[in-house]
Design a protein around this motif. Structure first.
Motif, PDB file in Angstrom:
ATOM      1  N   GLU A  15       0.852  -1.192   0.000  1.00 11.56           N
ATOM      2  CA  GLU A  15       0.000   0.000   0.000  1.00 11.56           C
ATOM      3  C   GLU A  15       0.886   1.239   0.000  1.00 11.56           C
ATOM      4  OE1 GLU A  15      -1.962  -0.420   3.693  1.00 11.56           O
ATOM      5  OE2 GLU A  15      -2.738  -2.411   3.204  1.00 11.56           O
ATOM      6  N   ALA A  16       0.292   2.347  -0.496  1.00  9.87           N
ATOM      7  CA  ALA A  16       1.054   3.600  -0.565  1.00  9.87           C
ATOM      8  C   ALA A  16       1.515   4.033   0.831  1.00  9.87           C
ATOM      9  CB  ALA A  16       0.192   4.683  -1.206  1.00  9.87           C
ATOM     10  N   GLY A  17       0.619   3.882   1.827  1.00 17.69           N
ATOM     11  CA  GLY A  17       0.959   4.288   3.195  1.00 17.69           C
ATOM     12  C   GLY A  17       2.118   3.483   3.745  1.00 17.69           C
ATOM     13  N   GLU A  18       2.135   2.217   3.383  1.00 18.55           N
ATOM     14  CA  GLU A  18       3.200   1.359   3.900  1.00 18.55           C
ATOM     15  C   GLU A  18       4.531   1.687   3.233  1.00 18.55           C
ATOM     16  OE1 GLU A  18       2.428  -2.611   5.285  1.00 18.55           O
ATOM     17  OE2 GLU A  18       3.750  -3.325   3.701  1.00 18.55           O
ATOM     18  N   GLU A  20       5.470   4.589   2.241  1.00 19.56           N
ATOM     19  CA  GLU A  20       5.945   5.802   2.891  1.00 19.56           C
ATOM     20  C   GLU A  20       6.538   5.482   4.270  1.00 19.56           C
ATOM     21  OE1 GLU A  20       6.579   8.697   2.032  1.00 19.56           O
ATOM     22  OE2 GLU A  20       6.895   9.630   3.995  1.00 19.56           O
ATOM     23  N   LEU A  21       5.860   4.588   4.980  1.00 20.12           N
ATOM     24  CA  LEU A  21       6.344   4.191   6.301  1.00 20.12           C
ATOM     25  C   LEU A  21       7.728   3.541   6.187  1.00 20.12           C
ATOM     26  CD1 LEU A  21       5.182   4.182   9.210  1.00 20.12           C
ATOM     27  CD2 LEU A  21       4.389   1.855   8.796  1.00 20.12           C
ATOM     28  N   ARG A  24      10.403   6.096   5.455  1.00 19.11           N
ATOM     29  CA  ARG A  24      10.797   6.814   6.684  1.00 19.11           C
ATOM     30  C   ARG A  24      11.701   5.940   7.555  1.00 19.11           C
ATOM     31  NH1 ARG A  24       5.321   8.191   9.168  1.00 19.11           N
ATOM     32  NH2 ARG A  24       6.606   8.651  10.972  1.00 19.11           N
ATOM     33  N   ASP A  35       5.741   2.443  14.443  1.00 20.26           N
ATOM     34  CA  ASP A  35       4.448   2.215  13.774  1.00 20.26           C
ATOM     35  C   ASP A  35       4.445   0.882  13.023  1.00 20.26           C
ATOM     36  OD1 ASP A  35       3.621   4.624  14.715  1.00 20.26           O
ATOM     37  OD2 ASP A  35       3.839   5.710  12.822  1.00 20.26           O
ATOM     38  N   ARG A  39       2.006  -2.291  13.701  1.00 25.01           N
ATOM     39  CA  ARG A  39       1.156  -2.794  12.630  1.00 25.01           C
ATOM     40  C   ARG A  39       1.271  -4.304  12.475  1.00 25.01           C
ATOM     41  NH1 ARG A  39       0.778  -0.086   6.643  1.00 25.01           N
ATOM     42  NH2 ARG A  39       0.295   1.702   7.924  1.00 25.01           N
TER      43      ARG A  39
END
Lengths: 206, 188
Positions: A15-18, A20-21, A24, A35, A39
């Motif tokens: 996923e896009a959010g992952e 990005e995570l 980071r 985070d 998860r």
């Protein structure tokens, strides 16, 4: 047309959010790493537990897996699935741990190692808990490679393709192992139990 | 196909992993064979028993212990001097190393008094340096500060963070991920 190679669905894309995570985390952002652990900690822990059959060892293996992720995430290709990498580490660490444990424990009939103490969680009680404990006890008697595919497929619900990525083998090998694992599990489940009043094995409703 | 052949397909049929051709053949057979249908039920029930294991509650304190373990495990990867406070395990390891160094030094002294020395002269400084977290080289002996890792800043957005990362420049010196098996089958 569905073929055996695609049965169970392909591995899901990150996923896009992952992504990005993970980016980071690669930059050294410790909050992002926290985070990431939050998860995945539950599933990581339960995979390790079903592989090892012991709460404390499962916690240690989960911890070790996250430490390895943290130390190597800078080299991880974020276009790939993070969870298959993480669970691959968990499964391999669990198998390594089982090997060490097996040196100290007896091996039962036909080379099926009885490695674990399937204790119920303190919060569990009653008939259902007893059933779960017995199922878990039978699972622990399977050789590691069969235990891995049953844990990932029948307990965790991963597709054959995902399992192939996690375990590091072909889709066909996963299906072959599942075939063997289910036959062995069923045979062990139906095996006569010494404590059973009639000396019979577990009965499935027919 | 006869019953014996069909039953070889049932473990995978129960989990929905057969290809379409095999699945159609098994379904056609199950339509008239009650014995194979009962066999299939047993595999399906076995799968249901396993699926029921998925959810559970670990013993109280599991997650707290996991985070505490992560904090301790990761702090070991940070060079000495950048740690805020050594963990109990690290202090114990350091004490053991110091004890070992002292023991080896005493042993060396005894051997030297008795005859030719067998313990390399650099052993004790090396062990002491290991306790300090530095690399025992000639330069370190002259100027320990010269070997101190470059300071790095950890970017944290709010809140206490239970980890202390390895400096980016050190990441490339970490071993490769042992958990990656080769692409061919890994035999457990």
């Amino acid at each position: 047309m569905e073929t055996a190679a695609t049965v169970g669905g392909p591995a899901r894309m990150p996923e896009a959010g992952e992504v990005e995570l993970l980016r980071r985390c690669q930059e050294g952002d410790a909050e992002a790493f926290r985070d990431l652990v939050e998860r995945y900690q539950r599933r990581t822990y339960w995979i390790a537990f079903h592989m090892l059959g012991d709460y404390e060892t499962a916690r240690e293996v989960s911890q070790e897996a996250f430490i390895r992720v943290f130390r190597n995430v800078a080299r991880f290709d974020i276009r790939k699935n993070f969870y298959t990498w993480l669970y691959q580490i968990v499964v391999n660490l669990s198998i390594d741990r089982m090997r060490k444990m097996s040196h100290a424990r007896a091996v039962s009939v036909e080379g099926l190692g009885g490695l674990a103490d399937p204790r119920p969680a303190p919060s569990e009680s009653g008939e259902k808990a007893d059933l779960r404990r017995r199922v878990h006890g039978v699972l622990q008697r399977l050789p590691p490679k069969y235990k891995a595919v049953l844990t990932l497929r029948d307990i965790q619900g991963f597709s054959c393709q995902e399992i192939a990525e996690i375990v590091g083998c072909t889709n066909a090998t996963v299906r072959w192992r599942l075939h063997r694992a289910r036959k062995i599990f069923r045979a062990l489940w139906e095996e006569p139990r010494p404590e059973s009043p009639d000396g019979g094995g577990e009965a499935f409703a027919s | 196909m006869d019953c014996e052949e069909i039953r070889e397909f049932l473990p995978l049929f129960a989990g929905g992993e057969l290809g379409e051709g095999e699945r159609v053949a098994v379904e056609a057979h199950l339509g008239f064979c009650a014995g194979c249908a009962r066999e299939l039920d047993r595999y399906r029930q076995a799968r249901a028993l396993l699926a029921d294991l998925r959810e559970g509650e670990p013993p109280p304190g599991t997650w707290k212990a996991l985070w505490r373990g992560l904090e301790e495990g990761l702090s070991l990867g940070v060079p000495a001097g950048l740690r805020s406070r050594p963990s109990g395990a690290y202090r114990l390891a350091a004490a053991l190393l110091v004890g070992l160094a002292v023991g080896l030094a005493a042993h060396a002294a005894r051997r030297e008094a008795a005859g030719p020395a067998s313990l390399p002269a650099a052993t004790v400084p090396a062990l002491q340096a290991a306790v300090r977290g530095t690399v025992p080289t000639a330069a370190a002996a002259d100027s320990p500060a010269a070997l101190r890792p470059e300071a790095f800043t950890l970017r944290v957005r709010g809140g206490a963070v239970p980890v202390s990362p390895v400096p980016p420049k050190d990441r490339f010196h970490l071993p490769l991920v042992e958990a990656f098996p080769p692409p061919d089958e890994r035999e457990f």
